[in-house]
Design an enzyme around this catalytic site. Sequence first.
Site, PDB file in Angstrom:
ATOM      1  CB  CYS A  47      -0.916  -0.008   1.217  1.00 42.67           C
ATOM      2  SG  CYS A  47      -2.013   1.416   1.270  1.00 42.67           S
ATOM      3  CB  CYS A  51      -1.454   3.626   8.221  1.00 39.00           C
ATOM      4  SG  CYS A  51      -2.483   4.355   6.923  1.00 39.00           S
ATOM      5  CB  CYS A  54      -0.890  -0.445   8.227  1.00 42.61           C
ATOM      6  SG  CYS A  54      -1.701  -1.608   7.095  1.00 42.61           S
ATOM      7  CB  CYS A  91     -15.693  -7.252   6.523  1.00 41.64           C
ATOM      8  SG  CYS A  91     -16.977  -7.192   7.771  1.00 41.64           S
ATOM      9  CB  CYS A 124     -18.790  -4.722   5.548  1.00 45.63           C
ATOM     10  SG  CYS A 124     -17.831  -3.305   6.105  1.00 45.63           S
ATOM     11  CB  CYS A 184     -18.441  -0.046   9.330  1.00 47.44           C
ATOM     12  SG  CYS A 184     -17.360  -0.932  10.477  1.00 47.44           S
ATOM     13  NE  ARG A 256     -18.038  -5.756  13.598  1.00 46.47           N
ATOM     14  CZ  ARG A 256     -18.555  -4.923  12.694  1.00 46.47           C
ATOM     15  NH1 ARG A 256     -17.771  -4.136  12.010  1.00 46.47           N
ATOM     16  NH2 ARG A 256     -19.848  -4.878  12.475  1.00 46.47           N
TER      17      ARG A 256
END
Length: 314
Positions: A47, A51, A54, A91, A124, A184, A256
Amino acid sequence: MKFGQLQALYHQPLFDLISKSRAVHLQHWRGEEVQRCSLLSIKTGGCSEDCAYCAQSAHYSTGLEREELLSLEEVMTAAHRARSQGATRFCMGAAWRGVRDGSEKFERVLEIVREVSQLGMEVCVTLGEIGSVEARKLKAAGVTAYNHNLDTSPEFYPEIVSTHTFQDRLDTIAAVQESGMSVCCGGIIGMGETEADRLRMLEVLSNLDRPPESVPINCLMPMPGTPLGDQPAVDIFELVRLIAVTRIALPKARVRLAAGRTRLSREGQALCFFAGANSIFYGDKLLTAKNPAADLDVALLRQLGLQPQRMTSS
Ligand code: SAM
Ligand code: SF4
């Protein structure tokens, strides 16, 4: 809710706080019901974003192999398996900054969504940044909810990510809301943020035009090779307090208990359910991180007398 109110709630004696959150929970939800969601990484690693938590960021050497978008067949195999294990929500996550209409990858995601949505589970997706056109097309293809986490407070966000902004996240959330998909949206704790950052995030979430339909609370899974690879575990009572305040501030949202359950004891998880968590990720893998084995979760829910949510359609 205002920051001061959230702070006052958070600092009550623990049992007063969780009694209050349990009462709110019972006003809006069946107290014994827990939703089980399955999460599949449909595009892993490589990616462009940085972040700091991550493992999928190309900015860090985490040893994670970059993979291409999964084929429709691979995703359908995982979706059928999730449904047969009892998941009522499926998801799918992609390690992208975002996705644009007109690209081949977006067409392929739409095709995947059209097929998965035939299985009767809530669908999702979490594909990063999108605009109104993409949001409308995803909804038409059968997506029920779009996940896009704010992750932390607006003040702490720049410490965690430099390649996009907190406002970018809010813009995507606005596009999702406009399309009619559910939002979400939650965050991660244990990244070195303060208690005030955690409550500020809840303040932003509870003041969104339409509050999110679900709020994942992730505990950081420290990923070796990332800047946050050595962060200590979150204190269980801080997690329980945050879940309780989330339940009170967002009474109609599914709260969640997301990443990080492998580091929680069964007793700790039981307290989280009592405080207001009513959804978990289920299945032994969470994108690229570990999750408790499905049979351990089945046993835990049974021991607590909690009931997995059942499918209403098939
Ligand atoms: N790329 C998209 C995005 O950033 O929105 C979707 C995938 S991203 C992996 C989905 C969410 O997973 C992040 O927003 C973050 O909240 C959570 N997450 C990722 N790595 C994590 C970690 N190491 N510990 C806890 N939560 C994590
Ligand atoms: Fe990319 Fe999402 Fe990971 Fe950030 S959280 S690096 S955007 S996959």
